[in-house]
Motif scaffolding. Structure first.
Motif, PDB file in Angstrom:
ATOM      1  N   ARG A 197     -34.759  -4.636  34.689  1.00 21.54           N
ATOM      2  CA  ARG A 197     -35.435  -4.652  33.456  1.00 21.54           C
ATOM      3  C   ARG A 197     -35.349  -6.206  32.758  1.00 21.54           C
ATOM      4  O   ARG A 197     -36.054  -6.550  32.223  1.00 21.54           O
ATOM      5  CB  ARG A 197     -34.986  -3.555  32.739  1.00 21.54           C
ATOM      6  CG  ARG A 197     -35.417  -2.297  32.943  1.00 21.54           C
ATOM      7  CD  ARG A 197     -34.802  -1.026  31.905  1.00 21.54           C
ATOM      8  NE  ARG A 197     -35.212   0.019  32.614  1.00 21.54           N
ATOM      9  CZ  ARG A 197     -34.818   1.332  31.832  1.00 21.54           C
ATOM     10  NH1 ARG A 197     -34.819   1.105  30.665  1.00 21.54           N
ATOM     11  NH2 ARG A 197     -35.069   2.519  32.327  1.00 21.54           N
TER      12      ARG A 197
ATOM     13  N   LYS B 149     -37.659  -8.587  34.524  1.00 15.95           N
ATOM     14  CA  LYS B 149     -38.931  -8.032  33.947  1.00 15.95           C
ATOM     15  C   LYS B 149     -39.031  -8.798  32.571  1.00 15.95           C
ATOM     16  O   LYS B 149     -40.303  -9.150  32.165  1.00 15.95           O
ATOM     17  CB  LYS B 149     -39.158  -6.379  33.920  1.00 15.95           C
ATOM     18  CG  LYS B 149     -40.679  -6.204  33.497  1.00 15.95           C
ATOM     19  CD  LYS B 149     -40.681  -4.644  33.596  1.00 15.95           C
ATOM     20  CE  LYS B 149     -42.000  -4.187  33.131  1.00 15.95           C
ATOM     21  NZ  LYS B 149     -41.933  -2.636  33.059  1.00 15.95           N
ATOM     22  N   ASP B 150     -38.271  -8.628  31.624  1.00 16.68           N
ATOM     23  CA  ASP B 150     -38.229  -8.818  30.381  1.00 16.68           C
ATOM     24  C   ASP B 150     -38.264 -10.479  30.404  1.00 16.68           C
ATOM     25  O   ASP B 150     -39.152 -11.150  29.333  1.00 16.68           O
ATOM     26  CB  ASP B 150     -37.194  -8.707  29.417  1.00 16.68           C
ATOM     27  CG  ASP B 150     -37.122  -7.143  28.974  1.00 16.68           C
ATOM     28  OD1 ASP B 150     -38.272  -6.518  29.367  1.00 16.68           O
ATOM     29  OD2 ASP B 150     -36.092  -6.498  28.585  1.00 16.68           O
TER      30      ASP B 150
ATOM     31  N   ARG C   9     -39.586 -12.405  32.588  1.00 14.62           N
ATOM     32  CA  ARG C   9     -41.051 -12.786  32.998  1.00 14.62           C
ATOM     33  C   ARG C   9     -42.133 -12.814  32.342  1.00 14.62           C
ATOM     34  O   ARG C   9     -43.096 -13.374  31.801  1.00 14.62           O
ATOM     35  CB  ARG C   9     -40.890 -11.983  34.339  1.00 14.62           C
ATOM     36  CG  ARG C   9     -40.449 -12.535  35.426  1.00 14.62           C
ATOM     37  CD  ARG C   9     -40.785 -11.792  36.744  1.00 14.62           C
ATOM     38  NE  ARG C   9     -40.026 -12.095  38.007  1.00 14.62           N
ATOM     39  CZ  ARG C   9     -39.943 -11.364  39.052  1.00 14.62           C
ATOM     40  NH1 ARG C   9     -40.505 -10.495  38.942  1.00 14.62           N
ATOM     41  NH2 ARG C   9     -39.356 -12.097  39.905  1.00 14.62           N
ATOM     42  N   GLN C  10     -41.764 -11.621  31.255  1.00  9.89           N
ATOM     43  CA  GLN C  10     -43.015 -11.214  30.356  1.00  9.89           C
ATOM     44  C   GLN C  10     -42.808 -12.277  29.252  1.00  9.89           C
ATOM     45  O   GLN C  10     -43.852 -12.793  28.844  1.00  9.89           O
ATOM     46  CB  GLN C  10     -42.718  -9.691  29.611  1.00  9.89           C
ATOM     47  CG  GLN C  10     -43.138  -8.591  30.494  1.00  9.89           C
ATOM     48  CD  GLN C  10     -42.792  -7.261  30.054  1.00  9.89           C
ATOM     49  OE1 GLN C  10     -42.155  -7.159  29.140  1.00  9.89           O
ATOM     50  NE2 GLN C  10     -43.477  -6.260  30.794  1.00  9.89           N
ATOM     51  N   LEU C  11     -41.365 -12.627  28.880  1.00 11.34           N
ATOM     52  CA  LEU C  11     -41.148 -13.569  27.813  1.00 11.34           C
ATOM     53  C   LEU C  11     -41.883 -14.987  28.341  1.00 11.34           C
ATOM     54  O   LEU C  11     -42.704 -15.733  27.541  1.00 11.34           O
ATOM     55  CB  LEU C  11     -39.994 -13.843  27.416  1.00 11.34           C
ATOM     56  CG  LEU C  11     -39.539 -14.859  26.327  1.00 11.34           C
ATOM     57  CD1 LEU C  11     -40.094 -14.308  25.010  1.00 11.34           C
ATOM     58  CD2 LEU C  11     -38.097 -14.684  26.274  1.00 11.34           C
ATOM     59  N   ARG C  12     -41.662 -15.575  29.383  1.00 10.41           N
ATOM     60  CA  ARG C  12     -42.428 -16.458  30.003  1.00 10.41           C
ATOM     61  C   ARG C  12     -43.902 -16.577  30.106  1.00 10.41           C
ATOM     62  O   ARG C  12     -44.477 -17.652  29.910  1.00 10.41           O
ATOM     63  CB  ARG C  12     -41.746 -16.793  31.380  1.00 10.41           C
ATOM     64  CG  ARG C  12     -40.249 -17.229  31.179  1.00 10.41           C
ATOM     65  CD  ARG C  12     -39.844 -17.645  32.778  1.00 10.41           C
ATOM     66  NE  ARG C  12     -38.485 -18.202  33.063  1.00 10.41           N
ATOM     67  CZ  ARG C  12     -37.874 -18.235  33.951  1.00 10.41           C
ATOM     68  NH1 ARG C  12     -38.227 -17.565  35.088  1.00 10.41           N
ATOM     69  NH2 ARG C  12     -36.631 -18.401  34.004  1.00 10.41           N
ATOM     70  N   ALA C  13     -44.280 -15.469  30.403  1.00  7.54           N
ATOM     71  CA  ALA C  13     -45.950 -15.196  30.348  1.00  7.54           C
ATOM     72  C   ALA C  13     -46.459 -15.441  28.992  1.00  7.54           C
ATOM     73  O   ALA C  13     -47.317 -16.087  28.663  1.00  7.54           O
ATOM     74  CB  ALA C  13     -46.212 -13.672  31.027  1.00  7.54           C
ATOM     75  N   VAL C  14     -45.676 -14.943  28.070  1.00  4.74           N
ATOM     76  CA  VAL C  14     -46.171 -14.835  26.639  1.00  4.74           C
ATOM     77  C   VAL C  14     -45.986 -16.536  25.921  1.00  4.74           C
ATOM     78  O   VAL C  14     -47.087 -17.013  25.549  1.00  4.74           O
ATOM     79  CB  VAL C  14     -45.148 -13.967  25.635  1.00  4.74           C
ATOM     80  CG1 VAL C  14     -45.704 -14.346  24.204  1.00  4.74           C
ATOM     81  CG2 VAL C  14     -45.573 -12.493  26.123  1.00  4.74           C
ATOM     82  N   ARG C  15     -44.968 -16.972  26.491  1.00  2.00           N
ATOM     83  CA  ARG C  15     -44.811 -18.421  25.976  1.00  2.00           C
ATOM     84  C   ARG C  15     -46.059 -19.299  26.735  1.00  2.00           C
ATOM     85  O   ARG C  15     -46.322 -20.258  26.203  1.00  2.00           O
ATOM     86  CB  ARG C  15     -43.425 -19.025  26.295  1.00  2.00           C
ATOM     87  CG  ARG C  15     -42.420 -18.442  25.715  1.00  2.00           C
ATOM     88  CD  ARG C  15     -41.120 -18.943  25.973  1.00  2.00           C
ATOM     89  NE  ARG C  15     -39.883 -18.568  25.049  1.00  2.00           N
ATOM     90  CZ  ARG C  15     -38.748 -18.882  25.315  1.00  2.00           C
ATOM     91  NH1 ARG C  15     -38.076 -19.477  26.450  1.00  2.00           N
ATOM     92  NH2 ARG C  15     -38.021 -18.215  24.445  1.00  2.00           N
ATOM     93  N   SER C  16     -46.332 -19.080  28.024  1.00  2.00           N
ATOM     94  CA  SER C  16     -47.189 -19.997  28.791  1.00  2.00           C
ATOM     95  C   SER C  16     -48.651 -19.603  28.266  1.00  2.00           C
ATOM     96  O   SER C  16     -49.396 -20.496  28.218  1.00  2.00           O
ATOM     97  CB  SER C  16     -47.244 -19.709  30.339  1.00  2.00           C
ATOM     98  OG  SER C  16     -47.333 -18.329  30.726  1.00  2.00           O
TER      99      SER C  16
END
Length: 164
Positions: free
Chosen positions: A148, A151-152, A154-161
């Motif tokens: 988890r 996953k969090d 990766r989601q944070l990196r996706a939001v930042r990018s």
């Protein structure tokens, strides 16, 4: 990131508890299989009580004992356990005779006779079976926390990018 660290620490703590907190399981197996017995004395004993959240009492007791190996060496050991101290040891005003099991090649591995597991089957059930279940549960929870956390991240990196 805190989840990843928490998962790792949970797994590490579970492994430490199973292997070291109670007794080292391989030493206990060695005592079951090839212990020698020596006369000894319980020289000191005591008990402590802690109270839980609902004011229930949790007792632990400890004993100090000495024994002498057949070759004349004397050893002193301290042991603790949960539960109340036996009545015969509560007001210990002189050494109380007992028997001590020890390994002849390593007398520092010892226990009061009758404490711990009595046979290989009981040892397999308590130390291997129950410990394996505990390790499995702790490891599964730890791995899930790590998964988890990744996953969090990766989601944070996706939001930042996506913001860039």
């Amino acid at each position: 990131m805190k989840t990843i660290i928490g998962g790792f620490l949970l797994m590490l703590g579970g492994w430490w508890f199973v292997l070291h907190a109670v007794r080292h399981p391989l030493n206990e197996l060695a005592l079951i299989r090839r212990a020698h017995i020596a006369p000894g004395f319980i020289v000191n004993a005591g008990e402590d009580v802690d109270f839980g959240d609902r004011n229930e009492a949790y007792w632990t007791h400890w004993v100090s004992y000495t024994y002498r190996t057949p070759d004349g060496r004397e050893f002193t050991h301290h042991d603790s356990s949960s539960g109340r101290l036996p009545d015969k040891l509560r007001n210990l005003d002189r050494p109380y005779p007992t028997e001590v099991e020890f390994l002849p090649d390593n007398p520092n591995v010892n226990r009061i006779k009758g404490s711990g597991c009595d046979g290989v089957v009981e040892w397999l059930w308590r130390r291997v079976g129950l410990s394996a279940c505990l390790i499995f549960v702790v490891t599964c929870v730890g791995i899930d926390l790590i998964r988890r956390g990744i996953k969090d991240v990766r989601q944070l990196r996706a939001v930042r990018s996506a913001r860039l």
